[in-house]
Design an enzyme around this catalytic site. Structure first.
Site, PDB file in Angstrom:
ATOM      1  N   TYR A 139      11.341  -3.733  -2.807  1.00 43.06           N
ATOM      2  CA  TYR A 139      10.946  -2.620  -3.670  1.00 43.06           C
ATOM      3  C   TYR A 139      10.585  -3.140  -5.062  1.00 43.06           C
ATOM      4  O   TYR A 139       9.534  -2.792  -5.616  1.00 43.06           O
ATOM      5  CB  TYR A 139      12.101  -1.626  -3.747  1.00 43.06           C
ATOM      6  CG  TYR A 139      11.960  -0.548  -4.790  1.00 43.06           C
ATOM      7  CD1 TYR A 139      11.165   0.573  -4.562  1.00 43.06           C
ATOM      8  CD2 TYR A 139      12.644  -0.628  -5.999  1.00 43.06           C
ATOM      9  CE1 TYR A 139      11.052   1.579  -5.514  1.00 43.06           C
ATOM     10  CE2 TYR A 139      12.532   0.362  -6.956  1.00 43.06           C
ATOM     11  CZ  TYR A 139      11.741   1.470  -6.710  1.00 43.06           C
ATOM     12  OH  TYR A 139      11.638   2.458  -7.659  1.00 43.06           O
ATOM     13  N   LYS A 143       6.847  -2.966  -6.720  1.00 41.66           N
ATOM     14  CA  LYS A 143       6.655  -2.156  -7.930  1.00 41.66           C
ATOM     15  C   LYS A 143       6.161  -3.025  -9.094  1.00 41.66           C
ATOM     16  O   LYS A 143       5.371  -2.564  -9.927  1.00 41.66           O
ATOM     17  CB  LYS A 143       7.952  -1.446  -8.299  1.00 41.66           C
ATOM     18  CG  LYS A 143       8.304  -0.280  -7.391  1.00 41.66           C
ATOM     19  CD  LYS A 143       7.354   0.884  -7.563  1.00 41.66           C
ATOM     20  CE  LYS A 143       7.830   2.118  -6.823  1.00 41.66           C
ATOM     21  NZ  LYS A 143       6.937   3.288  -7.013  1.00 41.66           N
TER      22      LYS A 143
END
Length: 237
Positions: A139, A143
């Protein structure tokens, strides 16, 4: 940008921050809100139009873009966050498919409408772009890549009249962060702060108590100065 009389599209609109953004846009008198979700959504208001929109599905995204006549504000909120340890490349690719390529795909398909309106793009990211969360490494990596893309889009689209904003959230009380044993901001408060930040023209929006103290230092810091200097290269001979 005031939302009064504006048309807004929000991806990942069925829960968490996305659902709160829909309700906040309505509270701010948006004329029309498109709610992009992978599953059918019962609209909470007559001004809301559900869109079947899986950001990883090119044909769905194109069909959604064809169905939207005009657009003032695109909020790329759809995201994926699964626990891992970076040993599974397929899981890393799944995060990139949603958090990076999905955001890119939606932005590019709706860009003509945003250029016409002189609109804005808001990418809901994470403070993990500045310091990775080792419990959510895929993640964090995806991101961070989306943040770099956001900075590039900001520079590339400025001459076309489209502003680009990055939302660097801390922990928010959603399904995504349910298992994190830390204090969390409410989705409603984060949604308010996001639209306040867009209205104030903030390029990076720090929408919660954990991240807000970073704002002043970021805006006057070396990294932001470097971003501005790099953007100036677009005008160089």
């Amino acid at each position: 940008m005031s939302l009064t009389g504006k048309t807004v599209l929000i991806t990942g609109a069925n829960r968490g921050i996305g659902e709160a953004l829909v309700r906040e846009a309505l509270r701010r008198d948006a004329q029309h809100v498109y709610a992009g979700t992978r599953r059918p959504l019962t609209p909470p208001d007559s001004r809301v139009t559900p869109l079947t929109l899986d950001v990883t599905d090119t044909e769905q995204v194109r069909a959604a873009a064809r169905s939207v006549d005009s657009l003032d504000l695109l909020v790329n909120n759809a995201g994926l966050a699964l626990h891992d340890d970076l040993t599974d490349p397929d899981l890393l690719e799944r995060h990139f498919a949603v958090n990076l390529f999905g955001t890119h795909r939606v932005t590019q398909e709706f860009l003509p409408s945003l250029v016409t309106s002189g609109g804005s793009v808001v990418n809901v990211l994470s403070v993990a772009v500045l310091a990775a969360l080792p419990v959510l490494p895929s993640y964090s990596v995806s991101k961070a890549a989306a943040f770099s893309m956001t900075q590039s889009l900001r520079a590339l689209l400025a001459s076309r009249g489209v502003s680009v904003h990055a939302v660097l959230t801390g922990p928010v009380d959603t399904d995504m962060s349910r298992d994190l044993p830390i204090a969390k901001a409410s989705p409603a408060a984060v949604a308010r702060a996001i639209f306040d930040g867009v209205a104030a023209g903030e390029e990076e929006i720090f929408p919660d108590p954990l991240t807000e103290p970073l704002a002043a230092g970021w805006r006057s810091g070396a990294v932001k100065e470097l971003e501005r200097a790099n953007a100036a290269l677009l005008g160089a001979p």
